[in-house]
Design an enzyme around this catalytic site. Structure first.
Site, short mmCIF file in Angstrom:
data_model
loop_
_atom_site.label_atom_id
_atom_site.label_comp_id
_atom_site.label_asym_id
_atom_site.label_seq_id
_atom_site.Cartn_x
_atom_site.Cartn_y
_atom_site.Cartn_z
CB SER A 127 -60.75 73.09 -6.69
OG SER A 127 -60.01 71.90 -6.60
CE LYS A 181 -62.55 73.13 -9.78
NZ LYS A 181 -63.17 72.05 -10.45
CG HIS A 184 -57.45 73.24 -10.14
ND1 HIS A 184 -58.28 72.14 -10.11
CD2 HIS A 184 -56.83 73.26 -8.95
CE1 HIS A 184 -58.16 71.53 -8.95
NE2 HIS A 184 -57.28 72.18 -8.23
CG ASN A 185 -60.80 70.47 -12.77
OD1 ASN A 185 -60.49 71.14 -11.79
ND2 ASN A 185 -61.99 69.94 -12.92
CD GLU A 188 -58.11 67.09 -10.05
OE1 GLU A 188 -58.40 68.23 -9.63
OE2 GLU A 188 -58.97 66.21 -10.22
P1 NBP Z 1 -74.28 66.82 -9.82
O1 NBP Z 1 -73.36 67.34 -10.84
O2 NBP Z 1 -74.42 65.36 -9.65
O3 NBP Z 1 -75.75 67.45 -10.08
C1 NBP Z 1 -76.83 67.10 -9.28
C2 NBP Z 1 -77.63 68.34 -8.94
O4 NBP Z 1 -78.08 68.99 -10.14
C3 NBP Z 1 -78.90 67.99 -8.17
O5 NBP Z 1 -79.15 68.99 -7.25
C4 NBP Z 1 -79.94 67.95 -9.28
O6 NBP Z 1 -81.25 68.15 -8.82
C5 NBP Z 1 -79.51 69.13 -10.08
N1 NBP Z 1 -80.10 69.20 -11.42
C6 NBP Z 1 -79.96 68.39 -12.47
BR1 NBP Z 1 -78.98 66.85 -12.51
N2 NBP Z 1 -80.65 68.78 -13.55
C7 NBP Z 1 -81.28 69.89 -13.14
C8 NBP Z 1 -82.17 70.78 -13.79
N3 NBP Z 1 -82.50 70.60 -15.07
N4 NBP Z 1 -82.67 71.81 -13.09
C9 NBP Z 1 -82.33 71.99 -11.80
N5 NBP Z 1 -81.48 71.19 -11.13
C10 NBP Z 1 -80.96 70.15 -11.79
O7 NBP Z 1 -73.94 67.45 -8.39
P2 NBP Z 1 -72.51 67.64 -7.66
O8 NBP Z 1 -71.65 66.42 -7.78
O9 NBP Z 1 -72.86 68.17 -6.32
O10 NBP Z 1 -71.80 68.78 -8.51
C11 NBP Z 1 -72.37 70.07 -8.69
C12 NBP Z 1 -71.44 70.88 -9.57
O11 NBP Z 1 -70.18 71.01 -8.93
C13 NBP Z 1 -71.15 70.26 -10.93
O12 NBP Z 1 -70.99 71.27 -11.89
C14 NBP Z 1 -69.85 69.56 -10.72
O13 NBP Z 1 -69.12 69.36 -11.91
C15 NBP Z 1 -69.15 70.54 -9.79
N6 NBP Z 1 -68.08 69.98 -8.97
C16 NBP Z 1 -68.21 68.75 -8.42
C17 NBP Z 1 -67.18 68.24 -7.64
C18 NBP Z 1 -67.32 66.90 -7.00
O14 NBP Z 1 -66.33 66.45 -6.39
N7 NBP Z 1 -68.47 66.24 -7.08
C19 NBP Z 1 -66.05 69.00 -7.41
C20 NBP Z 1 -65.96 70.27 -7.94
C21 NBP Z 1 -66.99 70.74 -8.72
P3 NBP Z 1 -82.19 66.88 -8.46
O15 NBP Z 1 -81.87 66.53 -7.06
O16 NBP Z 1 -83.55 67.43 -8.63
O17 NBP Z 1 -81.86 65.80 -9.45
#
Ligand code: NBP
Length: 487
Positions: A127, A181, A184-185, A188
């Site tokens: 988080s 988690k 937690h969300n 939130e």
């Molecule tokens: P995203 O949730 O936007 O996912 C993008 C990533 O997933 C890219 O690296 C993309 O690769 C990859 N991807 C996808 Br889309 N489909 C794929 C597949 N079939 N095979 C392999 N890779 C694939 O990224 P994020 O916002 O960094 O979040 C990552 C995780 O963390 C999620 O589960 C999210 O819920 C969680 N999270 C996010 C936050 C936040 O604030 N953003 C906070 C806490 C947790 P590509 O570049 O090739 O498209």
């Protein structure tokens, strides 16, 4: 060789990899689309000891054994896809760590599937958004404790630190990390809903504008309510829109988005039979916010309270001219009491889930690791941590003297606010349902006896008596005939 690998270099994965490398740990990085890996190396390659991998094979080959692989890709099918790609390349004992927002039943399934191949799978809640990932998140690792020991050093080093203690602890086996988690969300969601209800009341009952309300939140941030969300509320409310010169919030569309973790929390509470009004009302409120076109139509059709009656009555029947400071402080107290209820409910849900799944969750430790790095970080969590330290496995935080007193002290103000909002037609689903939960929870004898009477009438579902053991059925018709309508 790299000590640990990160696959998935969107904002979260990239920042987590940078956080790890900045602590002197060699990191292998990989992304499905190679261009993103190149971009990452171009921007941050100098920050630490990175090995960039163009393929999954190269990525796996770059890692020391047992291989520790953090998967930070979009939750859902992409996680299964990455696991399927990795599995044939790994050896027994290697560790896959899903650090995204996966749903806990998926984590339990994946752990079982990986175990068949001898691979250790961990579902880890992270988080704090992108900033947390880079500077220190709150980390909620779940899964095999022996596998956790292999990554504990890295996780506790990169986590946020509060009072010299890392915001990271092994939560429990299986899907426990992602479960915690998820809650937690959910909390939130409730926290934010309570904040926006206070904002709505300060706008439409106290008649204040956004910057003034921002200043009030600034003041509130030095008391019981001190928290990251209250702090950023003050900032957001005081921001001016460059284009119009108006408060920026006033030109933002009133529809809230969501990614589903609040809904998962509410659904799980329903499955467990745990009353979770705060979080669930927050999810429903987002749903209502999405009905913008319907609300527009309804605004011109559905009647609100009689304006003169509503205006005449201020808080607790006092005149609307009653000092605004009283009203503002009443709202602060209502917010605090409702927040206590929302957290009490969320922790009661984790307690129930722990019992059902056999996770043996240490709820005090959950409060401890949420004190830093995450969105709900707050002073308040110290009180929850202390409550569990002093009172052990208490069923409900409302029963801990600190919170019993806090809510008792706030309840007059809380009731006045709910009355006023209702009279003036301001929707306060989380404030009001929290108060109803409180009133329901403190009742030794509620009205469900009548429900049992009705169920027995139409379905012969039987009932229990207060004065005798066993199940009873009554022939409810005046003439003593059997009445059944469900047959
Ligand atoms: P995203 O949730 O936007 O996912 C993008 C990533 O997933 C890219 O690296 C993309 O690769 C990859 N991807 C996808 Br889309 N489909 C794929 C597949 N079939 N095979 C392999 N890779 C694939 O990224 P994020 O916002 O960094 O979040 C990552 C995780 O963390 C999620 O589960 C999210 O819920 C969680 N999270 C996010 C936050 C936040 O604030 N953003 C906070 C806490 C947790 P590509 O570049 O090739 O498209």
């Amino acid at each position: 060789m790299a000590h640990i690998g990160v696959t998935g270099l969107a904002v979260m994965g990239a920042n987590l990899a940078r956080n790890i490398a900045r602590r002197g740990v060699p990191v292998a990085v990989h992304n499905r689309t190679v261009a993103r890996t190149k971009e990452f190396m171009g921007a941050y390659g100098e920050e630490g000891d990175f090995t960039a991998a163009g393929s999954m094979e190269e990525f796996v080959a770059a890692l020391e054994r047992p291989r520790r692989i953090i998967v930070m890709v979009k939750a859902g099918a992409p996680v299964d896809g990455v696991i399927a790609e990795l599995t044939p390349l790994l050896d027994r004992g290697d560790i896959i760590i899903d650090a995204g927002n996966s749903h806990f039943p998926d984590t339990e399934r994946r752990a079982a599937e990986c175990a068949e191949a001898g691979i250790r799978f961990m579902g880890v809640g992270v988080s704090g958004g992108e900033e947390g990932a880079l500077y220190g998140p709150s980390i909620m690792p779940g899964g095999d404790p022996v596998a956790y020991a292999e990554v504990e050093g890295v996780f506790t080093t990169i986590a946020a630190q509060v009072d010299g203690s890392p915001c990271c602890v092994h939560v429990g086996p299986g899907g426990a990390g992602h479960y915690v988690k998820m809650v937690h969300n959910g909390i939130e969601y409730a926290d934010m809903q309570l904040i926006v209800e206070a904002y709505d009341l300060l706008t439409h009952v106290a008649g204040l504008d956004a910057p003034d309300i921002g200043k009030i939140f600034e003041e509130w941030n030095s008391g019981d309510l001190e928290s990251f969300l209250i702090e950023i509320t003050a900032i957001v409310l005081q921001k001016t829109d460059d284009a119009t010169g108006r408060p920026l919030v006033d030109v933002i569309v009133d529809q809230a988005g969501q990614k589903g973790t609040g809904t998962w929390t509410a659904i799980d509470a329903l499955n467990l039979g745990v009353p979770l009004t705060g979080i669930t009302e927050a999810v429903f409120a987002r749903g209502l916010s999405a009905l913008r076109d319907e609300r527009r139509m309804a605004a011109g059709t559905l009647a609100g309270p009689n304006p003169s009656a509503a205006q005449d009555r201020g808080v607790d029947g006092r005149s609307a001219e009653a000092p605004r400071a009283d009203l503002v402080d009443d709202i602060r107290q209502a917010l605090y009491a409702s927040k206590v209820v929302a957290y009490a409910q969320g922790f009661a849900q984790m307690r129930a889930a722990s019992q059902v799944h056999g996770w043996d969750l240490d709820l005090g430790a959950m409060a401890r690791i949420w004190r830093g790095g995450c969105i709900i970080r707050a002073q308040f969590l110290n009180r929850i941590m202390e409550a569990y330290a002093e009172h052990g496995d208490v069923e409900n935080l409302l029963m801990v003297p600190y919170f019993t007193r806090a809510v008792a002290d706030a309840q007059d103000a809380w009731r006045r606010v709910v009355v006023t909002a209702t009279q003036q037609g301001v929707a306060i689903p989380a404030f009001a349902s929290s108060l109803s939960y409180y009133d329901g929870y403190r009742r030794e004898r509620g009205p469900a006896n009548l429900i049992q009477g009705l169920r027995d009438y139409f379905g012969a579902h039987t009932y229990r008596r207060i004065d005798a053991e066993g199940s009873f059925h009554t022939r409810w018709a005046q003439d003593g005939r059997e009445v059944r309508t469900d047959v």
